[in-house]
Design an enzyme around this catalytic site. Sequence first.
Site, short mmCIF file in Angstrom:
data_model
loop_
_atom_site.label_atom_id
_atom_site.label_comp_id
_atom_site.label_asym_id
_atom_site.label_seq_id
_atom_site.Cartn_x
_atom_site.Cartn_y
_atom_site.Cartn_z
N ARG A 19 0.94 -1.35 -0.22
CA ARG A 19 -0.07 -0.03 -0.03
C ARG A 19 0.97 1.69 -0.21
NH1 ARG A 19 -3.43 -1.98 4.71
NH2 ARG A 19 -1.80 -3.34 5.11
N ASN A 37 -6.22 -3.35 1.70
CA ASN A 37 -5.81 -3.78 1.36
C ASN A 37 -7.53 -5.26 1.37
OD1 ASN A 37 -4.70 -6.76 2.27
ND2 ASN A 37 -3.35 -5.59 3.85
#
Length: 744
Positions: A19, A37
């Site tokens: 991320r 996620n």
Amino acid sequence: MQEKGKITVRGIVQGVGFRPFVYARACALGISGTVKNLGSEVEIFARGDNFEKFLVEVSRGPLLSRIDSVEVSGILQEIPDGFFILPSGTGSLTGMIPPDIAICDDCVGDIFNKGGRYRDYWATSCVNCGSRYSIVQEIPYDRERTSMAEFPPCPDCAREYGDPGCRRHHAQTIACSSCGPHLTLTDARGNKAEGLDPIKETAELLDTGNILAIRGVGGFHIACIEDTVDELKRRLGRIEQPLAIMVRPDYIGELACVSPEERQLLTSPVHPIVVLKKRDPTAHGTISSLHTIGCMLPYTGLHQLLFSRLKHPLLIMTSANMPGYPMITDIDQAMSKLNRDVDFFLTHDRKIVNRCDDSVMRDGYIIRLSRGIAPKRTAIALGNHCILGVGPELNANATIYRHGFTITSPHVGNVRNPPTLEYLQETVRNLQRLLGAKFDVVAHDLHPQFLSTRFAREIASDQGLELVPVQHHRAHIAATTSEPCIGIAIDGVGYGDDGTVWGCEIFSGQAPDLERVAHLDPSAMPGGDLATQFPERMLYGILPEQKVLSLLSGRGWSDVELGVLEKQVGSGFNVAQTTSTGRLLDAASALLGLCRERTYDGEPAMKLESAAAGGCAELWELKFTTRQGCEMLSGRSLIETAFGLIQMAGDGDSQAIRDIAASFQYNLARGIAHLALHAADREGMKQIALSGGVAYNCAIRETIRTEITEHHLGCIMNKDYPLGDGCVSFGQCVYAGKLLDRRD
Ligand SMILES: [Zn+2]
Ligand SMILES: [Zn+2]
């Protein structure tokens, strides 16, 4: 032109800084949107002029990620300006979190940076390094679902976590000395030490000859300096067994020969134990009496700090467990089980959720698949079933197949006792939960009595699953290749189709159709397992002649013992038949007086290999026979030749012993290669697969490989899995998958 879309990235995308990586690329390319996620996939909404470029960069992923697929779809929804990391959601669990990763150079820099926030902090980590598998309870991988949940970040750590310009942006394991886990040094009774710097005190205690239990990433180590090894071995009752060491990086070249490939492995994110050739085969004999020594470099902040304070350049670092039993992870258990073996304990207060031993490698092959490598994920098409492979009995682990991937657990151990069986069961449960897997099929060893076989039967009957028994050596070949081949499995022991003990088998075909076409000629194993422990028994089993009895008599065997042995072999009572390569090597080791009693796994054969390393091989005549359509190599003939030569040389001629050891290995390897080459000729095969624990023996492996390539055939070995029994659970899955796929 503005473009927008939804990008879904699947694979190992958690715990690898995915991320923050996406965030940084988006900011650099002026992309607006979000990243989220979802378990084992990352979902990105993106809009901007550089959308295509962004897509290319995202598809590459950060250093430690493993990307299976990237999907792009069009969207109608608006995407506001700016880029944001959203809280995790849930999605399909097809990926896996990564293994634990050795401390990176940047973090090492941080712990030695005077005045820095991470100065002297033992558990320093970032998005590129630190604990992963050993601390994760559930996925998606976020701090609250790991054992770091008990340590809420301090304001400074929280700021770095949220700072897109920082290496610890979204690093789930971020912690410092004010908010993270702490070390405690105690004596054997649990009394805390007075001082303020437990690592400095630990170093002083080690330097002055104390033995310490140190709690690490995936379990406890027992540590001491070289001068204390004899005392450690006495306390552990492991007099002969070679121990692994952790070495200061600048010193490793002084004690061992390190090739560039080996150096790369030692310093890789895995930081495994690498079995290296000693510079002087007789040096450091108390640590390892072999010509090799298992070395690793410091792989956590704790190790780095310890070595910076230690005066000695190396530490014995052996896993805290009885051989074959699970490594100890829990502090209370360590205190109760180790308090007589160690003088002090250095522990930390971060829970070890998943146990993980150190990985071991040699010549680029995996011996123990564990920390840094496991959970091991492999893309392979094995049909639509969800398969569990429970492994064999020794050096076991578990593998799960689902949706085009296998996941192999870390090393479990010898599943011969209830604690190790429990560990196997716990490992299966944990992996199953992390994957959200629902099994259809359980693959297990053909041996009806193994605890792992019983475990397989239990799950199958509880959950109504199909059982697929897989012969041990076919699992070895299936783990090596699914292509048509001649397969050589050279191994200790495995239960054969005919109920005898197999261990040098040549197959022809393609998994799951692997027909046994050649093998070693069977010999008696007098007393069954006793012949494994006392290889002189095996020597008489292979060469049941008066001259062997005389030799044993000269070595102190009583007439009664010899009478029993002779009678056993003569009558066949309590005598198994075996074609094991390991047992034949054991017999040679016993004949040459190198090992009369096995005190650890593989000892006689390893001592033979070490002796052979200093010898010069000569060509011997090989004998082959045929029985029931299978060609057989005579192991007895090899032993007989060695017997003649050693009697000519006389006792105590150590160079002769080394030469005979080298010749024995060389000619055995030639014989095995010839069995395979003859079979390849008959069956028209172009490739020969090689697996089994004996293939770790460099001289034997390379002789076989040379014979194969000189005959212009391909030699296939699998460097991604152990050559020994650590590949069997994976092979069981491959075998079962291929079998069921064909049936469906
Ligand atoms: Zn780092
Ligand atoms: Zn902090």
